[in-house]
Design a protein around this motif. Sequence first.
Motif, PDB file in Angstrom:
ATOM      1  N   ILE A 319     -13.153  14.833  34.024  1.00 34.23           N
ATOM      2  CA  ILE A 319     -11.693  15.138  33.570  1.00 34.23           C
ATOM      3  C   ILE A 319     -11.315  15.642  33.123  1.00 34.23           C
ATOM      4  O   ILE A 319     -10.195  16.278  33.111  1.00 34.23           O
ATOM      5  CB  ILE A 319     -11.540  13.085  33.425  1.00 34.23           C
ATOM      6  CG1 ILE A 319     -12.600  12.803  34.739  1.00 34.23           C
ATOM      7  CG2 ILE A 319      -9.904  12.980  33.403  1.00 34.23           C
ATOM      8  CD1 ILE A 319     -12.006  11.627  34.803  1.00 34.23           C
ATOM      9  N   MET A 320     -11.589  15.250  31.211  1.00 27.19           N
ATOM     10  CA  MET A 320     -11.596  16.672  30.640  1.00 27.19           C
ATOM     11  C   MET A 320     -10.637  18.033  30.729  1.00 27.19           C
ATOM     12  O   MET A 320     -10.371  18.473  30.321  1.00 27.19           O
ATOM     13  CB  MET A 320     -11.781  16.073  28.979  1.00 27.19           C
ATOM     14  CG  MET A 320     -11.604  16.730  27.999  1.00 27.19           C
ATOM     15  SD  MET A 320     -12.569  18.566  28.047  1.00 27.19           S
ATOM     16  CE  MET A 320     -14.236  18.308  27.592  1.00 27.19           C
ATOM     17  N   ARG A 321     -12.340  18.364  31.075  1.00 31.14           N
ATOM     18  CA  ARG A 321     -12.522  19.675  31.736  1.00 31.14           C
ATOM     19  C   ARG A 321     -10.688  20.120  32.162  1.00 31.14           C
ATOM     20  O   ARG A 321     -10.608  21.376  31.959  1.00 31.14           O
ATOM     21  CB  ARG A 321     -13.575  19.864  32.276  1.00 31.14           C
ATOM     22  CG  ARG A 321     -13.616  21.344  32.489  1.00 31.14           C
ATOM     23  CD  ARG A 321     -15.162  22.002  33.225  1.00 31.14           C
ATOM     24  NE  ARG A 321     -15.105  23.468  33.378  1.00 31.14           N
ATOM     25  CZ  ARG A 321     -16.025  24.420  32.351  1.00 31.14           C
ATOM     26  NH1 ARG A 321     -16.063  24.160  32.093  1.00 31.14           N
ATOM     27  NH2 ARG A 321     -15.881  25.602  33.190  1.00 31.14           N
ATOM     28  N   SER A 322     -11.339  19.864  33.196  1.00 35.11           N
ATOM     29  CA  SER A 322     -10.020  19.539  34.979  1.00 35.11           C
ATOM     30  C   SER A 322      -8.386  19.555  34.205  1.00 35.11           C
ATOM     31  O   SER A 322      -7.795  20.728  34.498  1.00 35.11           O
ATOM     32  CB  SER A 322     -10.182  18.756  35.985  1.00 35.11           C
ATOM     33  OG  SER A 322     -11.336  18.805  36.604  1.00 35.11           O
ATOM     34  N   SER A 323      -8.493  18.809  33.077  1.00 39.58           N
ATOM     35  CA  SER A 323      -7.551  18.747  32.262  1.00 39.58           C
ATOM     36  C   SER A 323      -6.567  19.766  31.049  1.00 39.58           C
ATOM     37  O   SER A 323      -6.258  20.487  31.340  1.00 39.58           O
ATOM     38  CB  SER A 323      -7.081  17.414  30.915  1.00 39.58           C
ATOM     39  OG  SER A 323      -7.260  16.012  32.322  1.00 39.58           O
ATOM     40  N   ILE A 325      -8.184  23.170  32.011  1.00 40.81           N
ATOM     41  CA  ILE A 325      -8.317  24.072  32.866  1.00 40.81           C
ATOM     42  C   ILE A 325      -6.014  23.933  33.605  1.00 40.81           C
ATOM     43  O   ILE A 325      -5.542  25.392  33.434  1.00 40.81           O
ATOM     44  CB  ILE A 325      -8.825  23.878  34.690  1.00 40.81           C
ATOM     45  CG1 ILE A 325      -9.910  24.514  33.025  1.00 40.81           C
ATOM     46  CG2 ILE A 325      -8.437  25.160  34.875  1.00 40.81           C
ATOM     47  CD1 ILE A 325     -11.694  24.002  34.122  1.00 40.81           C
ATOM     48  N   ALA A 326      -6.258  22.733  33.964  1.00 42.98           N
ATOM     49  CA  ALA A 326      -4.738  22.600  34.745  1.00 42.98           C
ATOM     50  C   ALA A 326      -3.436  22.755  33.110  1.00 42.98           C
ATOM     51  O   ALA A 326      -2.295  23.772  33.597  1.00 42.98           O
ATOM     52  CB  ALA A 326      -4.145  20.908  34.974  1.00 42.98           C
ATOM     53  N   LEU A 328      -3.902  24.724  30.764  1.00 46.67           N
ATOM     54  CA  LEU A 328      -3.917  25.907  30.164  1.00 46.67           C
ATOM     55  C   LEU A 328      -3.325  27.228  31.003  1.00 46.67           C
ATOM     56  O   LEU A 328      -2.648  28.310  31.143  1.00 46.67           O
ATOM     57  CB  LEU A 328      -5.546  26.498  29.821  1.00 46.67           C
ATOM     58  CG  LEU A 328      -6.261  26.611  29.095  1.00 46.67           C
ATOM     59  CD1 LEU A 328      -7.791  26.817  29.369  1.00 46.67           C
ATOM     60  CD2 LEU A 328      -6.417  26.984  27.494  1.00 46.67           C
ATOM     61  N   LYS A 329      -3.516  26.502  32.459  1.00 47.20           N
ATOM     62  CA  LYS A 329      -2.326  27.793  33.836  1.00 47.20           C
ATOM     63  C   LYS A 329      -0.883  26.848  33.650  1.00 47.20           C
ATOM     64  O   LYS A 329      -0.361  28.430  33.902  1.00 47.20           O
ATOM     65  CB  LYS A 329      -2.916  26.709  35.412  1.00 47.20           C
ATOM     66  CG  LYS A 329      -4.433  27.395  34.819  1.00 47.20           C
ATOM     67  CD  LYS A 329      -4.496  26.308  36.595  1.00 47.20           C
ATOM     68  CE  LYS A 329      -5.904  26.966  37.669  1.00 47.20           C
ATOM     69  NZ  LYS A 329      -6.448  26.344  38.875  1.00 47.20           N
ATOM     70  N   GLN A 330      -0.214  26.169  32.823  1.00 46.36           N
ATOM     71  CA  GLN A 330       0.941  25.529  32.669  1.00 46.36           C
ATOM     72  C   GLN A 330       1.216  26.768  30.893  1.00 46.36           C
ATOM     73  O   GLN A 330       2.119  26.958  30.319  1.00 46.36           O
ATOM     74  CB  GLN A 330       1.044  24.568  32.512  1.00 46.36           C
ATOM     75  CG  GLN A 330       1.466  23.842  33.340  1.00 46.36           C
ATOM     76  CD  GLN A 330       1.214  21.848  33.168  1.00 46.36           C
ATOM     77  OE1 GLN A 330       1.515  21.740  32.261  1.00 46.36           O
ATOM     78  NE2 GLN A 330       0.414  21.627  34.491  1.00 46.36           N
ATOM     79  N   LYS A 331       0.290  27.572  30.513  1.00 43.48           N
ATOM     80  CA  LYS A 331       0.700  28.010  29.713  1.00 43.48           C
ATOM     81  C   LYS A 331       0.396  28.046  28.407  1.00 43.48           C
ATOM     82  O   LYS A 331       1.225  28.156  27.282  1.00 43.48           O
ATOM     83  CB  LYS A 331       1.923  29.628  29.842  1.00 43.48           C
ATOM     84  CG  LYS A 331       1.685  29.687  31.346  1.00 43.48           C
ATOM     85  CD  LYS A 331       0.449  31.236  30.524  1.00 43.48           C
ATOM     86  CE  LYS A 331       0.674  31.534  32.294  1.00 43.48           C
ATOM     87  NZ  LYS A 331      -0.626  32.802  32.073  1.00 43.48           N
ATOM     88  N   MET A 332      -0.302  26.638  28.312  1.00 44.29           N
ATOM     89  CA  MET A 332       0.082  25.570  27.060  1.00 44.29           C
ATOM     90  C   MET A 332      -0.874  26.135  25.851  1.00 44.29           C
ATOM     91  O   MET A 332      -1.696  26.817  26.453  1.00 44.29           O
ATOM     92  CB  MET A 332       0.073  24.230  27.048  1.00 44.29           C
ATOM     93  CG  MET A 332       0.580  23.283  25.789  1.00 44.29           C
ATOM     94  SD  MET A 332       0.112  21.524  26.624  1.00 44.29           S
ATOM     95  CE  MET A 332       1.893  21.269  27.560  1.00 44.29           C
ATOM     96  N   SER A 333      -0.878  26.296  24.937  1.00 39.58           N
ATOM     97  CA  SER A 333      -1.234  26.407  23.853  1.00 39.58           C
ATOM     98  C   SER A 333      -2.585  26.012  23.241  1.00 39.58           C
ATOM     99  O   SER A 333      -2.817  24.567  23.916  1.00 39.58           O
ATOM    100  CB  SER A 333      -0.932  27.133  22.024  1.00 39.58           C
ATOM    101  OG  SER A 333      -0.069  25.539  22.143  1.00 39.58           O
ATOM    102  N   VAL A 334      -3.707  26.167  23.041  1.00 39.39           N
ATOM    103  CA  VAL A 334      -5.106  25.801  22.675  1.00 39.39           C
ATOM    104  C   VAL A 334      -4.857  24.901  21.684  1.00 39.39           C
ATOM    105  O   VAL A 334      -5.275  23.881  22.268  1.00 39.39           O
ATOM    106  CB  VAL A 334      -5.755  26.591  22.676  1.00 39.39           C
ATOM    107  CG1 VAL A 334      -7.121  25.798  21.550  1.00 39.39           C
ATOM    108  CG2 VAL A 334      -5.921  27.427  22.885  1.00 39.39           C
ATOM    109  N   ASP A 335      -3.851  24.735  20.843  1.00 39.59           N
ATOM    110  CA  ASP A 335      -3.442  23.818  19.827  1.00 39.59           C
ATOM    111  C   ASP A 335      -3.094  22.331  20.768  1.00 39.59           C
ATOM    112  O   ASP A 335      -2.971  21.545  20.330  1.00 39.59           O
ATOM    113  CB  ASP A 335      -2.567  24.321  18.314  1.00 39.59           C
ATOM    114  CG  ASP A 335      -3.765  25.167  17.993  1.00 39.59           C
ATOM    115  OD1 ASP A 335      -5.056  24.917  17.765  1.00 39.59           O
ATOM    116  OD2 ASP A 335      -3.086  25.849  17.225  1.00 39.59           O
ATOM    117  N   ALA A 336      -2.139  22.648  21.032  1.00 37.54           N
ATOM    118  CA  ALA A 336      -1.151  21.931  22.050  1.00 37.54           C
ATOM    119  C   ALA A 336      -2.193  20.940  22.754  1.00 37.54           C
ATOM    120  O   ALA A 336      -2.059  20.056  23.277  1.00 37.54           O
ATOM    121  CB  ALA A 336       0.119  22.279  22.372  1.00 37.54           C
ATOM    122  N   ILE A 337      -2.900  21.719  23.540  1.00 38.27           N
ATOM    123  CA  ILE A 337      -3.828  20.843  24.601  1.00 38.27           C
ATOM    124  C   ILE A 337      -4.821  20.272  23.758  1.00 38.27           C
ATOM    125  O   ILE A 337      -5.210  18.995  24.054  1.00 38.27           O
ATOM    126  CB  ILE A 337      -4.670  22.176  25.206  1.00 38.27           C
ATOM    127  CG1 ILE A 337      -3.333  22.664  26.442  1.00 38.27           C
ATOM    128  CG2 ILE A 337      -5.879  21.487  26.052  1.00 38.27           C
ATOM    129  CD1 ILE A 337      -4.273  23.821  26.910  1.00 38.27           C
TER     130      ILE A 337
END
Length: 354
Positions: A319-323, A325-326, A328-337
């Motif tokens: 679930i965490m991995r899918s979240s 990836i989802a 990242l596809k929305q162009k959210m930053s690594v820190d924000a994710i």
Amino acid sequence: MIVANPIYDIVFKYLMEDERIARTILSALLKQEVVEVHMRRNEYSDRSRKSLSIFRIDFGATIRKADGSRQTILIEIQKTWVDSELLRFRQYLGTQYGNKENMVPDTEPGIANPLKLGRRSHALPMVAVYLLGHTVRNIDAPVVYVNHQVYDYDDNLVEEGIHNPFVESLTHNSIIVQIPRLHGKINNRLDKVLSIFDQTHAIGNNSQTVDIDPSVYGDDADMEPIMRRLMEATCDSDVRRAMDVEDEFFSVIKNMETDLIAKDMQITERNAAVKKAEERQAQAEERQAQAEERQAQAEERQAQAEERQAQAEEHAKQIMRSSVIALLKQKMSVDAIANILGIDVAIVKQIESE
């Protein structure tokens, strides 16, 4: 009247050697008139008293039947005071059945033998009389008659024609007398004759003699010779010595039985102790097996719990991995994710690089 005790083999033989007395006793037992009797030569008494506890006498007797005809039969009397002689009884019956001297020629001509012409033969009808110094379990009657009957397939009694050489050669009747159950009551002819064996007449500790009231027999012409013969036996030195030997023999038997009973009790006690120990051992092994089974069940439950935990962790990881990836596809930053999912930035970067 003090007379010799006929329970002793030597006294009983002394009685039965008198032809008239033998006819009286056998007639009463058979409930038929014995008109002629003779003691057969094959007597199997044990004179040495070293091993056998059975006394046997065989008679050939001629009886007068109800229709007036006469019949010759074989009577074997076996007398014992030991209640474990059944096998010896059977063995002796086998000997009698196999004895060629007990065969007589038929009155009618037989089928010619291809090797030797002659007549057919058949065995003498046999009656086995057992005089027992012990009781036969729960049979209360002092005297019982075991008579064979003939039936057809439908259990109907067959009476016509059964008294023939074939049937009477292969079967025999029996009379069982339990001497300890003779208690002085005289209700019939047999009771009167057998009353001489009644051990309630024994005198004190001396079983060699009995005190019998002769007035019980009144003017019975057949009982008078019996009483006289028993009185003569008390005066016969050979008879007295033989009775002493019998007493000594059965004293040894009694001591042996006492020793055997004591040994049997010891064996029984040891067997009971062994059985009890085995039961305790079996119970301990059962408890151990139950404990091991409970341990195995607990270990199985633990393994199942660990498997469910691993599955839950794997599911959460997916679930965490899918979240990630989802997002990242929305162009959210690594820190924000990492901040949103509450995970380490390095994990997000690893997933991003895959």
